[in-house]
Design a protein around this motif. Structure first.
Motif, mmCIF file in Angstrom:
data_model
loop_
_atom_site.group_PDB
_atom_site.id
_atom_site.type_symbol
_atom_site.label_atom_id
_atom_site.label_comp_id
_atom_site.label_asym_id
_atom_site.label_seq_id
_atom_site.Cartn_x
_atom_site.Cartn_y
_atom_site.Cartn_z
ATOM 1 N N SER A 31 0.796 -1.223 0.000
ATOM 2 C CA SER A 31 0.000 0.000 0.000
ATOM 3 C C SER A 31 0.833 1.280 0.000
ATOM 4 C CB SER A 31 -0.960 0.031 1.198
ATOM 5 O OG SER A 31 -1.823 -1.075 1.160
ATOM 6 N N ALA A 32 2.103 1.179 -0.399
ATOM 7 C CA ALA A 32 2.970 2.359 -0.400
ATOM 8 C C ALA A 32 3.086 2.962 -1.793
ATOM 9 C CB ALA A 32 4.356 1.992 0.113
ATOM 10 N N ASN A 33 3.089 4.281 -1.838
ATOM 11 C CA ASN A 33 3.506 4.960 -3.055
ATOM 12 C C ASN A 33 5.017 4.892 -3.115
ATOM 13 O OD1 ASN A 33 0.814 5.876 -3.602
ATOM 14 N ND2 ASN A 33 1.106 7.449 -2.049
ATOM 15 N N CYS A 96 15.630 5.312 -4.086
ATOM 16 C CA CYS A 96 14.267 4.807 -4.009
ATOM 17 C C CYS A 96 13.632 5.350 -2.732
ATOM 18 C CB CYS A 96 14.321 3.283 -3.975
ATOM 19 S SG CYS A 96 12.768 2.450 -3.712
ATOM 20 N N ALA A 97 12.347 5.671 -2.797
ATOM 21 C CA ALA A 97 11.650 6.206 -1.629
ATOM 22 C C ALA A 97 10.246 5.629 -1.559
ATOM 23 C CB ALA A 97 11.588 7.725 -1.692
ATOM 24 N N ALA A 98 9.717 5.586 -0.346
ATOM 25 C CA ALA A 98 8.379 5.012 -0.146
ATOM 26 C C ALA A 98 7.613 5.808 0.898
ATOM 27 C CB ALA A 98 8.496 3.553 0.306
ATOM 28 N N ASP A 99 6.307 5.833 0.730
ATOM 29 C CA ASP A 99 5.459 6.466 1.727
ATOM 30 C C ASP A 99 4.038 5.942 1.587
ATOM 31 O OD1 ASP A 99 5.715 8.641 3.847
ATOM 32 O OD2 ASP A 99 3.844 9.168 2.827
ATOM 33 N N HIS A 100 3.268 6.089 2.666
ATOM 34 C CA HIS A 100 1.900 5.594 2.670
ATOM 35 C C HIS A 100 0.874 6.716 2.634
ATOM 36 C CE1 HIS A 100 4.217 2.143 4.306
ATOM 37 N NE2 HIS A 100 3.374 1.463 3.546
ATOM 38 N N SER A 101 1.260 7.847 2.100
ATOM 39 C CA SER A 101 0.305 8.937 1.988
ATOM 40 C C SER A 101 -0.735 8.612 0.921
ATOM 41 C CB SER A 101 1.029 10.240 1.650
ATOM 42 O OG SER A 101 1.802 10.091 0.484
#
Length: 124
Positions: A31-33, A96-101
């Motif tokens: 579910s991460a962008n 690389c980066a990830a977030d759940h916004s």
């Protein structure tokens, strides 16, 4: 400590291609962008591409649009950056980066989790 691990960087001639990969822990990737940023020598970090958690939404920097493609394989907890028609100005460390916004973003501060980076060098 969340670990995003990039791979696939290297040295390539102008006009060539590389595919970067980033593997994240399942609990982070789910579910991460996901996004790719880069930092060239002497320059600020800049946005390259992003993809929504379901894969249906993507965004690209103008400088790479039409040449690079971001994709993800949720079964492998992996995001990719296919880079074609590489130019010397693509030389940078790619992160690389990830977030759940709720939405993908081109802004670095929107991403909570980061990898260590992989070097891409394009020779002329």
């Amino acid at each position: 400590q969340v670990q995003l691990v990039e791979s696939g960087g290297g040295l390539v001639q102008a006009g060539g291609s590389l595919r970067l990969s980033c593997v994240a822990p399942e609990q982070t990737f789910s579910s991460a962008n996901m996004a790719w940023f880069r930092r060239a020598p002497g320059k600020e970090r800049e946005f390259v591409a992003a993809i929504g958690w379901y894969g249906g939404r993507t965004a690209y920097a103008d400088s790479v649009k039409g040449r690079h493609t971001i994709s993800r394989d949720n079964a492998k907890n992996t995001v990719y950056l296919q880079m074609n028609s590489l130019k010397p100005e693509d030389t940078a460390i790619y992160y690389c980066a990830a977030d759940h916004s709720s939405a993908i973003s081109p802004l670095a501060f929107s991403y909570r989790y980061w990898g260590q980076g992989t070097q891409v060098t394009v020779s002329s």
